[in-house]
Design an enzyme around this catalytic site. Structure first.
Site, short mmCIF file in Angstrom:
data_model
loop_
_atom_site.label_atom_id
_atom_site.label_comp_id
_atom_site.label_asym_id
_atom_site.label_seq_id
_atom_site.Cartn_x
_atom_site.Cartn_y
_atom_site.Cartn_z
N ASP A 43 0.83 -1.22 0.00
CA ASP A 43 0.00 0.00 0.00
C ASP A 43 0.86 1.26 0.00
O ASP A 43 1.64 1.50 0.92
CB ASP A 43 -0.88 -0.06 1.26
CG ASP A 43 -1.70 1.20 1.51
OD1 ASP A 43 -1.77 2.07 0.63
OD2 ASP A 43 -2.30 1.28 2.61
N HIS A 74 -4.07 4.70 6.72
CA HIS A 74 -2.91 4.14 6.02
C HIS A 74 -1.62 4.49 6.74
O HIS A 74 -1.48 5.60 7.26
CB HIS A 74 -2.85 4.68 4.59
CG HIS A 74 -4.05 4.36 3.76
ND1 HIS A 74 -4.12 3.26 2.94
CD2 HIS A 74 -5.26 4.98 3.67
CE1 HIS A 74 -5.32 3.23 2.35
NE2 HIS A 74 -6.02 4.26 2.77
#
Lengths: 560, 560
Positions: free
Chosen positions: B198, B372
């Protein structure tokens, strides 16, 4: 000494030093007839400990149990972890297990004390396992501000005790020695009974920046600072930072001169052990720096904490023999002031700037990062180790407290965390809740010159008094039988500022004492001691009235 | 379609979506006759995609290889990872493996499309391993902004491919679902051929704050805000944040009212699945909020991104049916504006504050953190997985680029990192350097209402034109044989602002067209098409001259 009551099915854990303080880290793990000690550090004395060189733990508990102490395992080569090794081994001579850099520094220390041939030293590395019999110690690599840093997992039949040593999770270490995340996760997966973890930065809610981040700034600075000398000040103990600066100097064609005893020693160790890659011709003698163009010179210097006797302070004050400050000089502080040193660091910075130097300092310039992990890294360590019980170590009380709070956030119940004091013995059987199994004396032992533990609180009190109001010595020769003053009284002072400028004060003081002595002698059966006390009382009263100060008064009477 | 040439000793990896963009994450891992797909996401359309509901990948490569596709493994339940599941399964009906929350959301979607009885769904959890034959998929728990989030290790005979899914390392998750550090370290220790990680926050040089940190602020706010209603705006997709606010409301005796369709749906899902612990009597119907004292009410609302049709914007504008803003209202934005939305968020905040509400927003108030991980967490993932090769995924090009730089800092050589585009097929045999084995079409497919892929660039261009300058419709009835205008021309406009206020412009425009039609009709063999084009040309020229605008001109001619 209080009875320490550890049962055969229990493992006990205690600190001889390191709890409630930064320094003298020395932890014991004890199971039946085996005691393993982690680290043998010193503490640097607080300002109130005048003239004390450093502070070490009281080893008497270990001396009493000397037959059971199996070994000393070392996490890394900083003074607060190995500084007391000679005193430790004098008390308890057991095999020592340490990584390459720590071992080299230990050898230096033992050589100085001519002890090298009397001790057993074993070098370890990442993954080394030392078997002591029923217990064993596994070393796993962590990261800090020097090379060769390890956490240690002490495995016992009751469970595994992990002592992290000093650590941060520097994933891009300039040493290229990465933290062994796999070992930590595996040890955690196998099960950890107690985690003892570094609390230094427990109050910082962050992930500590990598040394690689500082490296980028250092490289950028060496690129930008095309003109003038670069004076680079950092901790002599920060080998990574020394490497960074010297590497940059070599890349940019600057010769390296080294100032400050501890910096010289760090450089020579670093080169000998291969941590610093500095060819001979890149170095220049202190006396030769005047022959090197300014923009081709890097001066590595101690004194980044504003220490008044260190090279940097003397450069700033203009009292350094070889280095006179020039307007185009660039001074880089690759450090941050330890609390308490801020004022003296600022004083040095001011003097440097007044002399026209370009001073680069502070966090804003990205030229320093801590060697200890912040909260996020402390949480990561706990998350990897998943211990049943937790003991925050290596820190002052408030740091231990915050660290305990982090453990609670990570679902370690508050009753499973133990904030202890040096000397507290925590015993665990792995089934019942841990319990305090006693307490042994763990007071500070002061080292002054070559004496161990011969400095008590009286001496320190005297030094404090001396440091504050100075000393007044009264001399006189007295014939007590004839009740006559043969010579004097004379007054000599040191550190008692009013005296020098005030002849009246001295003269009047002498009169006071003259009368005091005569009065004291006239008493029936007056002793020397009576006269001394009278002098102290009267002169003290007089000087306090005149100056509002209370110097130490020291009568030196010659009785004939 | 270009020939894709994957050899039997190679594993191939590609993205149908997710590279160079935030959204429509869909990755394929292919070994011999087995293809495993990770995620089936949508992308929310950019502003230029007018009227498009969302964007999905082009599945034609999978359709062509339909017999080899063995399964769809899902990382978590966000739209950009499961939003396209119905379209995906319509194209390639394979078994789906997902965690509890994602599975519940998938069921909702499939039920809406009446597909639930035609698909095979399997629920997984942390540690689940799915065997596809030669390949298998192991799920390991990570953390994000909703519960039940997993990374997936696809094991193949050539090596292991790890797709992290969206992640941060939240060590104190409010879900109590901790990241499985041990599994990650173990998978890394066993060996990872390729890590796909990611990249969302690759530009943030930090460790993302834990949800627990936001929790503290929310608790503090509910303590402080004793008076007035609390309106809490966040993403309906952020289940953790919804839990935080509703838990606090229950603790502080506030009833909960829910506004906004997606928020209602999230709340009902969260309660059904046990993520939200909200008793029935803690909820209050929208129509009943007027009966609840202000300081006993929490309003959960959509619209934290300033969306003009969302509940919050309508509240701010005073156009909401049930909620009229009051001076003592407290509005908490527990979100940060997605780039591009800042202006509309600020507009809503301004309106709320003008109406006298107390608005709490922004990073300074510690009421939002990203789902995130920042750079430090991305580095930790790479350090745990220690992959031979690296492919940054889930991000725009510049994020992939920065993420690649981080990998290089972690000693993954630049040539071992692959920044690819959707449709690029990377083939690895584990011995030789990876190679590009071809490229398949991976353009955006637009979903507008019920149509799949029937919206092309012409339609979008029209919508853009319409959106900018509006529409002018010209009607006329024409007898082409007699070359007569039987009725009209008349002009009707929509979104062409000058028209309404300017009778002259309309009248003059009608004259222009009248002449245009007559002139066009007079040509030999004039067709309807010729007349249409003439009307468009002349009226366009005229209107542009008069208004500097170019509305879309649509002649509606009835030819008799």
């Amino acid at each position: 000494m209080e009875k320490i009551d550890i049962k055969p099915n229990e493992v006990a854990v205690y600190a001889l030093g390191g709890l409630g303080e930064i320094g003298k880290n020395t932890y014991g793990i004890e199971y039946q007839d085996e005691i393993v000690i982690v680290d043998a550090g010193i503490k640097f004395p607080e300002d109130s400990l005048l003239g004390i060189d450093y502070v070490i733990p009281d080893y008497s508990y270990l001396v009493e149990n000397i037959d059971r102490v199996k070994g000393l395992v070392i996490t890394h080569g900083h003074e607060d972890h190995i500084g007391a090794i000679a005193y430790f081994l004098q008390a308890v001579n057991v095999p020592v297990y340490a990584g390459p850099l720590a071992m080299a520094l230990i050898r230096n220390k033992l050589e100085e004390k001519q002890m090298l041939n009397r001790v057993e030293l074993h070098e370890i590395t990442d993954g080394s396992v030392i078997n002591f019999g029923k217990t064993s110690a596994e070393f796993f690599r962590t990261t800090h501000s020097i090379p060769d840093v390890f956490g240690i997992a002490i495995k016992t039949p009751v469970g595994t005790i992990v002592e992290t040593g000093d650590f941060k999770f520097d994933l891009t270490p300039t040493t290229k020695q990465k933290p062994n995340l796999w070992s930590m996760a595996r040890i955690g997966h196998e099960g950890v009974l107690l985690l003892m973890s570094d609390s230094t930065n427990a109050e910082r809610p962050e992930w500590t920046k990598s040394e690689a981040w500082v490296q980028k700034t250092v490289d950028k600075l060496f690129n930008q600072l095309q003109h003038g000398r670069i004076i680079f000040a950092t901790f002599a103990s920060n080998m990574n930072r020394i490497k960074m600066a010297t590497d940059a100097a070599i890349r940019h064609g600057r010769k390296i001169a080294v100032f400050g005893r501890s910096m010289e020693s760090a450089m020579s160790n670093g080169r000998a052990l291969g941590y610093l890659d500095i060819p001979d011709d890149a170095l220049v003698e202190q006396s030769q720096i005047k022959n090197i163009p300014d923009d081709e010179l890097l001066i590595m210097s101690t004194g980044s904490q504003g220490e008044s006797m260190a090279a940097l302070a003397r450069i700033a004050n203009g009292t350094h023999k070889q280095v006179r400050l020039k307007p185009k000089d660039n001074v880089i502080f690759s450090s941050s002031p330890i609390p308490g040193n801020t004022a003296s660091v600022n004083a040095v910075i001011n003097k440097l700037e007044e002399a026209g130097a370009n001073v680069i300092h502070g966090k804003l310039n990205n030229i320093h990062t801590s060697g200890h992990g912040g909260q996020e890294e402390q949480k990561l360590m706990i998350s990897l180790m998943k211990p049943k019980y937790f003991m925050p170590v290596h820190g002052e009380f408030r740091m231990l407290k915050v660290h305990a709070g982090l453990a609670e956030e990570l679902d370690i119940p508050a009753e499973n965390t133990f904030i202890q004091e040096n000397g507290d013995v925590l015993a665990m059987d792995g089934v019942n809740p841990p319990r305090l199994a006693g307490h042994f004396p763990a007071e500070d032992t002061y080292i002054d010159g070559s004496g161990i533990g011969d400095i008590g609180s009286v001496v320190l009190h005297d030094r404090l008094k001396l440091s504050q109001d100075g000393l007044v010595i009264v001399t006189a020769t007295i014939d007590l039988k004839k009740k006559e003053i043969l010579s004097g009284p004379d007054i000599l002072s040191r550190g008692f500022v009013y005296m020098r400028e005030s002849g009246d004060l001295i003269n009047d003081g002498r009169h006071v004492i003259f009368n005091t002595i005569r009065k004291a002698m006239s008493q029936k059966n007056a002793s020397e001691s009576d006269i001394r006390q009278a002098i102290i009382d009267d002169l003290s009263k007089y000087l306090h009235k005149e100056t509002a100060r209370k110097p130490m008064i020291l009568p030196m009477l010659i009785m004939v």
